[in-house]
Design a protein around this motif. Sequence first.
Motif, PDB file in Angstrom:
ATOM      1  N   SER A  27       0.821  -1.200   0.000  1.00  0.00           N
ATOM      2  CA  SER A  27       0.000   0.000   0.000  1.00  0.00           C
ATOM      3  C   SER A  27       0.858   1.255   0.000  1.00  0.00           C
ATOM      4  CB  SER A  27      -0.940   0.001   1.210  1.00  0.00           C
ATOM      5  OG  SER A  27      -0.174   0.033   2.406  1.00  0.00           O
ATOM      6  N   VAL A  28       2.103   1.141   0.460  1.00  0.00           N
ATOM      7  CA  VAL A  28       3.022   2.278   0.454  1.00  0.00           C
ATOM      8  C   VAL A  28       3.814   2.223  -0.847  1.00  0.00           C
ATOM      9  CG1 VAL A  28       4.969   3.355   1.624  1.00  0.00           C
ATOM     10  CG2 VAL A  28       3.194   2.214   2.953  1.00  0.00           C
ATOM     11  N   PRO A  29       3.732   3.258  -1.682  1.00  0.00           N
ATOM     12  CA  PRO A  29       4.471   3.205  -2.946  1.00  0.00           C
ATOM     13  C   PRO A  29       5.980   3.295  -2.706  1.00  0.00           C
ATOM     14  CG  PRO A  29       3.463   5.355  -2.672  1.00  0.00           C
ATOM     15  CD  PRO A  29       2.952   4.486  -1.545  1.00  0.00           C
ATOM     16  N   ALA A  30       6.730   2.680  -3.594  1.00  0.00           N
ATOM     17  CA  ALA A  30       8.187   2.709  -3.469  1.00  0.00           C
ATOM     18  C   ALA A  30       8.697   4.114  -3.779  1.00  0.00           C
ATOM     19  CB  ALA A  30       8.805   1.699  -4.430  1.00  0.00           C
ATOM     20  N   PRO A  31       9.702   4.576  -3.058  1.00  0.00           N
ATOM     21  CA  PRO A  31      10.261   5.897  -3.344  1.00  0.00           C
ATOM     22  C   PRO A  31      11.005   5.870  -4.682  1.00  0.00           C
ATOM     23  CG  PRO A  31      11.561   4.800  -1.684  1.00  0.00           C
ATOM     24  CD  PRO A  31      10.366   3.934  -1.926  1.00  0.00           C
ATOM     25  N   PRO A  32      11.238   7.037  -5.272  1.00  0.00           N
ATOM     26  CA  PRO A  32      11.948   7.059  -6.553  1.00  0.00           C
ATOM     27  C   PRO A  32      13.381   6.567  -6.384  1.00  0.00           C
ATOM     28  CG  PRO A  32      11.676   9.278  -5.704  1.00  0.00           C
ATOM     29  CD  PRO A  32      10.870   8.371  -4.819  1.00  0.00           C
ATOM     30  N   ASP A  33      13.873   5.841  -7.386  1.00  0.00           N
ATOM     31  CA  ASP A  33      15.230   5.295  -7.263  1.00  0.00           C
ATOM     32  C   ASP A  33      16.282   6.120  -7.997  1.00  0.00           C
ATOM     33  OD1 ASP A  33      14.504   4.696  -9.823  1.00  0.00           O
ATOM     34  OD2 ASP A  33      14.887   2.550  -9.673  1.00  0.00           O
ATOM     35  N   TYR A  34      15.894   7.093  -8.804  1.00  0.00           N
ATOM     36  CA  TYR A  34      16.817   7.996  -9.506  1.00  0.00           C
ATOM     37  C   TYR A  34      17.847   7.246 -10.338  1.00  0.00           C
ATOM     38  CZ  TYR A  34      14.848  11.431  -6.302  1.00  0.00           C
ATOM     39  OH  TYR A  34      13.987  12.225  -5.599  1.00  0.00           O
ATOM     40  N   PHE A  49      31.094   9.463  -8.483  1.00  0.00           N
ATOM     41  CA  PHE A  49      29.849   9.764  -7.782  1.00  0.00           C
ATOM     42  C   PHE A  49      28.660   9.089  -8.460  1.00  0.00           C
ATOM     43  CE2 PHE A  49      31.496  14.070  -5.985  1.00  0.00           C
ATOM     44  CZ  PHE A  49      32.293  13.377  -5.101  1.00  0.00           C
ATOM     45  N   GLY A  50      28.710   8.980  -9.776  1.00  0.00           N
ATOM     46  CA  GLY A  50      27.638   8.313 -10.505  1.00  0.00           C
ATOM     47  C   GLY A  50      27.547   6.838 -10.182  1.00  0.00           C
ATOM     48  N   LYS A  56      23.435   2.839  -4.961  1.00  0.00           N
ATOM     49  CA  LYS A  56      22.361   3.225  -4.039  1.00  0.00           C
ATOM     50  C   LYS A  56      20.996   3.051  -4.698  1.00  0.00           C
ATOM     51  CE  LYS A  56      24.591   4.492  -0.366  1.00  0.00           C
ATOM     52  NZ  LYS A  56      24.354   3.858   0.916  1.00  0.00           N
ATOM     53  N   SER A  57      20.910   3.289  -6.002  1.00  0.00           N
ATOM     54  CA  SER A  57      19.655   3.094  -6.718  1.00  0.00           C
ATOM     55  C   SER A  57      19.226   1.629  -6.678  1.00  0.00           C
ATOM     56  CB  SER A  57      19.814   3.555  -8.169  1.00  0.00           C
ATOM     57  OG  SER A  57      18.688   3.220  -8.924  1.00  0.00           O
ATOM     58  N   SER A  78      19.765   9.177  -0.258  1.00  0.00           N
ATOM     59  CA  SER A  78      21.203   9.062  -0.453  1.00  0.00           C
ATOM     60  C   SER A  78      21.560   9.021  -1.939  1.00  0.00           C
ATOM     61  CB  SER A  78      21.708   7.800   0.247  1.00  0.00           C
ATOM     62  OG  SER A  78      23.085   7.666   0.092  1.00  0.00           O
ATOM     63  N   THR A  79      20.755   8.330  -2.731  1.00  0.00           N
ATOM     64  CA  THR A  79      20.965   8.292  -4.179  1.00  0.00           C
ATOM     65  C   THR A  79      20.869   9.680  -4.777  1.00  0.00           C
ATOM     66  OG1 THR A  79      20.017   6.079  -4.289  1.00  0.00           O
ATOM     67  CG2 THR A  79      20.119   7.320  -6.333  1.00  0.00           C
ATOM     68  N   LYS A  80      19.863  10.415  -4.358  1.00  0.00           N
ATOM     69  CA  LYS A  80      19.670  11.776  -4.864  1.00  0.00           C
ATOM     70  C   LYS A  80      20.858  12.661  -4.489  1.00  0.00           C
ATOM     71  CE  LYS A  80      16.187  15.432  -4.638  1.00  0.00           C
ATOM     72  NZ  LYS A  80      14.910  15.810  -4.013  1.00  0.00           N
ATOM     73  N   LYS A  81      21.345  12.516  -3.265  1.00  0.00           N
ATOM     74  CA  LYS A  81      22.487  13.313  -2.801  1.00  0.00           C
ATOM     75  C   LYS A  81      23.729  13.026  -3.641  1.00  0.00           C
ATOM     76  CE  LYS A  81      24.828  11.866   0.599  1.00  0.00           C
ATOM     77  NZ  LYS A  81      25.366  11.396   1.863  1.00  0.00           N
ATOM     78  N   TRP A  82      24.041  11.751  -3.885  1.00  0.00           N
ATOM     79  CA  TRP A  82      25.227  11.389  -4.657  1.00  0.00           C
ATOM     80  C   TRP A  82      25.095  11.821  -6.113  1.00  0.00           C
ATOM     81  CZ3 TRP A  82      29.800  10.306  -2.885  1.00  0.00           C
ATOM     82  CH2 TRP A  82      29.933   9.807  -1.595  1.00  0.00           C
TER      83      TRP A  82
END
Length: 109
Positions: A27-34, A49-50, A56-57, A78-82
Amino acid sequence: MPPPYSQVTYNATPPVQTQTIIHIDNSVPAPPDYFCFSLLVTIFCCLPFGIVGLVKSSEVRTRAAMGDSHGALQSSLSTKKWAFAGLFTGLAIYGAVILFYVVLFVIVY
């Protein structure tokens, strides 16, 4: 005189088997993985960094599949930060190179 063989009796009841049922609440959608953002940063901006962003993705997808929504959200952040760190680092390097060539061109001519 004892018999030449011995008689062994076995219990006819089968062993008790336990069954574990895992229920994953979707019921909780998965957060974006970027993933795409991290892939583009890896290819065009900053490789180290990529790559961390891609790892992390993958961690976001794994944790979301296991039902760990809090861990998936932390990995997503953390993925978004990197990925953004790699983007800004790559842009800074490209900017420095362009500035170097502009200054070199002005000095030479």
